[in-house]
Design a protein around this motif. Structure first.
Motif: not given
Length: 467
Positions: A163-177
Motif C-alpha cells: 500500500h505504501v509503495l502504491k501511494t508513492l508510485l501514484n505520487k511519482n516519487y518512486i518508479a518500478s521496473e
C-alpha cells in the motif's frame, strides 16, 4: 520484396486457453525455433517465460502483437514428442496448455520477474508531506539505489508495504521496473591457474627470486603450495581449487588476490555438477534366483505380443532384482528407462540400490532434490549423452522429462494413490500418464504391485494388460 514479419505462438505458464502470439524482433530473425524458451511481456509491465510452439507470418487479428524480449536458448529444450504429450494431457485432463507447461518444467527453467523500485531523482527536493512509512521507503531507496518489494518489506519489518509503495508510485516519487531473475544458477568452484607466461621453469625461478627479494614470504608460500598441489609440473593440469590452496598454504584470500593482481595467477570459475556427490561404490547386480529368472523370461516372452505387463509380486519377493535385469538389457540396447515410484516409496534404500547397480547412469528426479539438481537432470536427459542419466528414478513428475530414446517404463507399486496429482492442474494420474508416454515411444511397460489396483486388474482380465 522485403522479408515477411515473423511471429511466434508462445505457450505461457498460465491458465489461458491457447498460445499467445508475439512479434519476433529483427535481431532474433532466423534464430528462433520451436521448443526454445523466450521472455515475453504480459500486461503492462510483467515479464514471463514461455515456450515457442509455432513460427509463422500471420499477425493476430484481435490484438497488436508485442515483441519478444529475449531468447533464452540456442537449441530447443522441448521436443515435438513432448509437445504431443502435452497436447494429450491438456485434452485428456481438461486443462490449459500453460498449466501443463507449468507442471512440466522445473522451476529453475522458468524465469520470474521481481519488481524493483527506485527513486524518481528529479523529485528529490520537492517531496510533499510524507507519512512515517513513506519517508522510510524514500530513505531506504536513497541509501540503496534500488530495492525489491521483498527487500523493502524485510527492511521495514512490514508485510503490508504494498500500500505504501502504491501511494508513492501514484505520487511519482518512486518508479518500478521489472527485472528478470534467473532461478537456476549453475554450481561453480573457483580455480586458480598459473599465468600462461609463467608456465616454464625459467620464468618460475625468476618470479620466486623476485618475491623472496621483496620479502613477500606469504606469496612465496602460496606459489610453492600451488606447485606442490599441481605435482611440481607446470605442464600438468595447471589448476588448483582456490579453497584447497588457501587452506594448504594457511593464508588469507587477500594474499592470493594480490598475486592475481600482479599477474602471477589467474582465477577461473568452473561449472561443476551437483549429481556426482550421489555416486556410490558399485556392488554389481546380484545373480537372480531361479524364480526371478523365470519371471524375467516370462516378461520377455509376453512383450513379444503385448507392451504392458502387470507384474504381481508380494512385498520383498525380489521384484527390484527382476526390474534391474530388464533395466540392464534396455540400457545395453542404447535406450532410456523411466522407473517411477510413489512419493512414499522414494526411499533412500531403493535409490541407493539403483545407484550401486548402475552408477552415473542413474538420475533421480523428485521434490526431495533441490531445484538446481532437477534442472541438471533435465539437461542431462535433454543432451542425450550416452551413459549419463539413462535410468531416471523419480516421482510422477518425471514423466515430463525430455526423453528421446525411451525403451522401458516401470511403475512400481502402481496401486498407490500418491501417483494422482490433485492440485493444481493438470490433475493427472501418474501411472496412466506413464503408460501414454511409453506408447509415444512404443516402449515396454511393467506395472508392479503386491496388491494391483482395481483398474489394472480389470485391464489385465480384459486382456489389455498381460498378468
Amino acid at each position: 520484396m522485403g522479408m515477411q514479419t515473423q511471429f511466434v505462438d508462445v505457450i505461457v505458464p498460465l491458465a489461458v486457453p491457447k498460445a499467445l502470439t508475439y512479434r519476433v524482433p529483427q535481431i532474433f530473425e532466423g534464430l528462433v525455433c520451436i521448443g526454445q524458451r523466450v521472455v515475453v511481456p504480459l500486461g503492462k509491465s510483467k515479464l514471463i517465460t514461455g515456450i515457442i510452439r509455432n513460427i509463422h507470418n500471420t499477425a493476430p487479428s484481435s490484438y497488436s502483437a508485442k515483441y519478444i524480449e529475449a531468447l533464452l536458448d540456442e537449441h530447443p529444450v522441448i521436443h515435438q514428442r513432448q509437445f504431443d504429450y502435452w497436447d494429450w494431457m491438456s485434452s485428456y485432463y481438461h486443462c490449459h496448455p500453460g498449466e501443463v507447461l507449468n507442471a512440466a518444467l522445473p522451476a529453475g527453467l522458468k524465469l520470474n520477474s521481481e519488481t524493483k523500485f527506485t527513486l524518481v531523482t528529479e523529485w528529490l527536493d520537492q517531496y510533499e508531506e510524507l507519512t512515517e512509512r513513506e519517508s522510510q521507503v524514500i530513505e531506504l531507496l536513497r541509501m540503496n539505489g534500488q530495492m525489491s518489494h521483498d527487500d523493502l518489506a524485510r527492511a521495514m519489518e512490514l508485510k503490508g508495504v504494498h500500500h505504501v509503495l502504491k501511494t508513492l508510485l501514484n505520487k511519482n516519487y518512486i518508479a518500478s521496473e521489472e527485472e528478470l531473475i534467473e532461478r537456476y544458477k549453475p554450481k561453480t568452484i573457483d580455480l586458480v591457474e598459473l599465468a600462461p607466461e609463467l608456465q616454464n621453469d625459467r620464468a618460475l625461478s625468476d618470479i620466486l627470486a623476485e618475491l623472496e627479494k621483496r620479502k613477500a614470504i606469504k606469496q612465496v608460500d602460496v606459489l610453492l603450495t600451488f606447485l606442490q598441489l599441481n605435482g611440481h609440473d607446470t605442464q600438468a593440469q595447471n589448476e588448483v581449487h582456490k579453497a584447497k590452496l588457501l587452506e594448504k598454504a594457511g593464508c588469507q584470500s587477500a594474499v592470493l588476490s594480490a598475486m592475481i593482481d600482479k599477474g602471477i595467477f589467474v582465477l577461473r570459475k568452473k561449472e561443476i555438477g551437483r549429481l556426482h556427490k550421489y555416486l556410490l561404490p558399485s556392488t554389481g547386480r546380484p545373480a537372480l534366483a531361479d524364480f526371478q529368472q523365470a519371471a524375467v523370461e516370462s516378461i520377455r516372452e509376453t512383450w513379444k505380443t503385448q507392451n504392458i505387463v502387470l507384474f504381481h509380486g508380494v512385498t520383498s519377493s525380489g521384484k527390484t532384482e527382476v526390474y534391474s535385469q530388464l533395466i540392464r538389457e534396455t540400457l545395453d540396447r542404447g535406450q532410456q528407462v523411466l522407473f517411477l515410484l510413489p512419493e512414499i516409496a522414494l526411499t533412500t534404500q531403493i535409490i541407493e540400490r539403483m545407484r550401486r547397480y548402475f552408477g552415473k547412469e542413474v538420475g533421480v528426479y523428485h521434490s526431495g532434490h533441490s531445484d538446481h539438481e532437477r534442472v541438471e537432470v533435465w539437461h542431462k536427459v535433454l543432451s542425450n549423452t550416452p551413459g549419463e542419466c539413462e535410468l531416471i528414478v523419480g516421482a510422477r513428475s518425471a514423466v515430463f522429462l525430455p526423453f528421446q530414446r525411451l525403451g522401458l517404463v516401470i511403475v512400481d507399486e502402481e496401486h498407490e494413490t500418491s501417483y494422482k496429482q490433485h492440485d493444481p492442474a493438470p490433475r493427472y494420474q501418474g501411472r496412466d500418464a506413464a503408460i501414454v508416454l511409453a506408447a509415444l515411444f512404443n516402449a515396454k511397460v511393467i506395472l508392479g504391485s503386491a496388491t494391483p489396483s482395481v483398474e489394472s486388474y480389470r485391464h489385465a482380465q480384459a486382456g489389455k494388460y498381460a498378468l
